[in-house]
Write a protein that holds these residues in place. Structure first.
Motif, PDB file in Angstrom:
ATOM      1  N   VAL A 254       0.854  -1.184   0.000  1.00  0.00           N
ATOM      2  CA  VAL A 254       0.000   0.000   0.000  1.00  0.00           C
ATOM      3  C   VAL A 254       0.892   1.237   0.000  1.00  0.00           C
ATOM      4  O   VAL A 254       1.867   1.314   0.746  1.00  0.00           O
ATOM      5  CB  VAL A 254      -0.925   0.008   1.237  1.00  0.00           C
ATOM      6  N   HIS A 255       0.558   2.195  -0.860  1.00  0.00           N
ATOM      7  CA  HIS A 255       1.359   3.412  -0.987  1.00  0.00           C
ATOM      8  C   HIS A 255       0.411   4.579  -1.255  1.00  0.00           C
ATOM      9  O   HIS A 255      -0.615   4.399  -1.911  1.00  0.00           O
ATOM     10  CB  HIS A 255       2.365   3.253  -2.135  1.00  0.00           C
ATOM     11  N   PRO A 256       0.732   5.776  -0.750  1.00  0.00           N
ATOM     12  CA  PRO A 256      -0.210   6.895  -0.927  1.00  0.00           C
ATOM     13  C   PRO A 256      -0.257   7.481  -2.331  1.00  0.00           C
ATOM     14  O   PRO A 256      -1.157   8.239  -2.647  1.00  0.00           O
ATOM     15  CB  PRO A 256       0.290   7.943   0.088  1.00  0.00           C
ATOM     16  N   GLU A 257       0.701   7.139  -3.193  1.00  0.00           N
ATOM     17  CA  GLU A 257       0.693   7.717  -4.541  1.00  0.00           C
ATOM     18  C   GLU A 257       1.037   6.667  -5.592  1.00  0.00           C
ATOM     19  O   GLU A 257       1.609   5.623  -5.277  1.00  0.00           O
ATOM     20  CB  GLU A 257       1.692   8.876  -4.619  1.00  0.00           C
ATOM     21  N   ALA A 258       0.667   6.957  -6.824  1.00  0.00           N
ATOM     22  CA  ALA A 258       0.968   6.040  -7.934  1.00  0.00           C
ATOM     23  C   ALA A 258       2.449   6.140  -8.291  1.00  0.00           C
ATOM     24  O   ALA A 258       3.038   7.220  -8.216  1.00  0.00           O
ATOM     25  CB  ALA A 258       0.114   6.397  -9.140  1.00  0.00           C
ATOM     26  N   LEU A 259       3.043   5.023  -8.659  1.00  0.00           N
ATOM     27  CA  LEU A 259       4.451   4.988  -9.033  1.00  0.00           C
ATOM     28  C   LEU A 259       4.574   4.691 -10.517  1.00  0.00           C
ATOM     29  O   LEU A 259       4.112   3.649 -10.982  1.00  0.00           O
ATOM     30  CB  LEU A 259       5.198   3.906  -8.241  1.00  0.00           C
ATOM     31  N   ALA A 260       5.194   5.608 -11.246  1.00  0.00           N
ATOM     32  CA  ALA A 260       5.498   5.343 -12.667  1.00  0.00           C
ATOM     33  C   ALA A 260       6.912   4.786 -12.732  1.00  0.00           C
ATOM     34  O   ALA A 260       7.833   5.345 -12.157  1.00  0.00           O
ATOM     35  CB  ALA A 260       5.395   6.624 -13.475  1.00  0.00           C
ATOM     36  N   ASP A 261       7.068   3.646 -13.388  1.00  0.00           N
ATOM     37  CA  ASP A 261       8.367   2.976 -13.424  1.00  0.00           C
ATOM     38  C   ASP A 261       8.729   2.669 -14.873  1.00  0.00           C
ATOM     39  O   ASP A 261       8.134   1.794 -15.490  1.00  0.00           O
ATOM     40  CB  ASP A 261       8.294   1.687 -12.590  1.00  0.00           C
TER      41      ASP A 261
END
Length: 479
Positions: A254-261
């Motif tokens: 769970v993470h508070p923001e979206a991750l672009a990889d």
């Protein structure tokens, strides 16, 4: 006091749990297999409805006030302008679409372009890729396709009597390849890129919103994908990760923001609460153990675990890089596994068994490091799958992962998560719950394992694994 139901329509079966609205206690449950022969890539969605009806038989839903629906992800149901299915649903990890995935990556300008656009790089299983396959291989069906739904969207729509309004949730939408968890918006241009023309897409509603109410007054919540429902059923939050041990493995947190990889290792999914679920996948998890058991002539994984426990951490220097089917993390699609550190004293069955467990878990620890390297906090790890019960897994996992490991008791967490969503939507509709805070249900009963004094030993084993990985595949892994 009230009761709600959660429905999990998986690839093979429908499972329904009926839960107490306040505590989440499971009161009764139903089950029915889908009337489908074997694992297939094309499925008539009516099979899901038949299975649902059978699972709900015998008055199972009597007194239920709300239902939540979770379903298998990546299943595309193409509908024509009248709402009829154009062809059977395209489901599962459809290998037919591998070429289509590569086509799409190139068509948008590479992996980085996709990661920036929607937070994931097309894989064969994803809906956007299946649309490309449809356009290339069944152009007439592609042309007739006017509406695109996923499995849980279609089931919710059917339960509501096929209304004009069609809905989905952030979790389900985030896996399509044409909705961005970062922006919260569809990319219709990517649908057109894949399918050849625009199509109607379901409205994305909030986690606590209702999709509608049946004529009988039964509230239907937004629904979501299986992954998101399982996370919600487990009750994971910030600081928690889930490591799932299937034939292949996955790590999500769970993470508070979206991750672009841009490397494509992270798939940026949304969860069922308004947060985000970055996921990293490995191709080799329990298949590593099964391969080792077969090589050693053992009948099952329990025997392999028992043998591995006769060895010691580090397996006397034996290291298995478990890239048996190629690998996604690191990205080595055409490689094979490697067994290193063979010395006379390490050439014993128990050391190979131990190296198989350590290799599998180190591969998953690498996946965890991808998330940690992007700022994802991991304090506690939920370990899922039947292999999580094996003593050799439980002995090694906490020190190799460098965190507390929680092994929940087996339960229908996906269906429970769907029921919890139903309770949330019901409470919001009645004014008793806040749309920002889901109902606080009892946590999963679980075994808790701490690394303790073994932490330093585990980290030494990881270093041994890393050294072999870097020597064999220099620069392939950049977390």
């Amino acid at each position: 006091m009230g009761i709600v139901a959660g429905l999990d329509s998986s690839p093979e079966f429908t499972r329904i749990v009926v839960c107490d609205t306040d505590t989440g206690a499971v009161l009764r449950q139903g089950y029915a297999p889908h009337p489908i022969e074997g694992r297939v890539s094309d499925v008539d969605p009516q099979a899901w409805l038949l299975s649902l009806g059978e699972a709900a038989g015998g008055g199972l839903l009597e007194g239920v006030q709300a239902i939540g629906v979770s379903a298998q992800q990546n299943a595309v149901v193409p509908l024509d302008a009248q709402g009829n299915t154009v062809r059977p649903a395209l489901v599962g990890g459809d290998k037919r679409a591998q070429v289509a995935a590569a086509d799409l990556v190139d068509a948008l300008g590479g992996k980085e372009a996709w990661a920036q656009a929607v937070g994931c790089v097309p894989q064969a299983a994803q809906p956007v890729t299946k649309l490309r396959w449809l356009a290339k291989n069944e152009p007439e069906n592609a042309l007739r396709t006017a509406v695109l739904l996923q499995a849980h969207d279609w089931l919710v729509w059917q339960l509501l009597g096929r209304p004009l309004r069609r809905t989905t949730d952030r979790g389900g939408a985030s896996g399509t390849g044409y909705w961005s968890a970062a922006t919260g918006a569809y990319r219709p241009d990517l649908v057109e890129l894949a399918l050849g023309h625009q199509a109607m897409l379901p409205e994305v509603i909030g986690p606590a919103e209702a999709a509608g109410t049946t004529p009988e007054g039964l509230l239907i919540s937004a629904g979501t994908g299986e992954t998101m429902a399982a996370a919600f059923g487990l009750g994971i939050g910030l600081g928690d990760a889930v490591v799932s041990l299937g034939a292949s493995g996955s790590v999500m947190a769970v993470h508070p923001e979206a991750l672009a990889d841009q490397s494509g290792m992270i798939t940026a999914l949304a969860d069922a609460t308004g947060m985000h679920l970055p996921v990293v996948t490995t191709l080799n998890a329990v298949r590593t153990l099964r391969g080792a058991a077969e090589l050693l002539g053992l009948p099952d994984l329990e025997s392999l675990s028992e043998l591995a426990m006769k060895s010691t951490p580090g397996a006397h220097g034996l290291v298995l890089l478990p890239y048996l089917e190629g690998e996604r993390t690191p990205n080595l699609p055409h490689t094979a596994g490697t067994l290193a550190g063979l010395r006379r004293e390490s050439m014993k069955p128990e050391h190979l068994a131990r190296a198989a467990f350590e290799g599998m878990l180190c591969g998953l620890a690498d996946a965890l490091d991808v998330l940690r390297g992007r700022g994802v906090e991991v304090r506690r790890i939920f370990l899922l799958g039947p292999a999580a019960e094996l003593p050799a897994v439980q002995a090694a996992a906490p020190s190799l992962f460098g965190a507390q490991v929680v092994v929940p008791q087996p339960a229908d967490y996906t269906a429970i998560g769907a029921a919890r969503q139903a309770a949330w939507a019901l409470g919001v509709s009645q004014g008793t719950l806040d749309p920002r805070n889901p109902p606080a249900w009892q946590g999963a009963a679980a075994q808790v394992l701490d690394p303790g004094e073994e932490l330093a030993v585990g980290q030494a084993v990881r270093q041994q694994f890393t050294a072999v990985r870097e020597q064999t595949h220099p620069g392939a892994f950049r977390p």
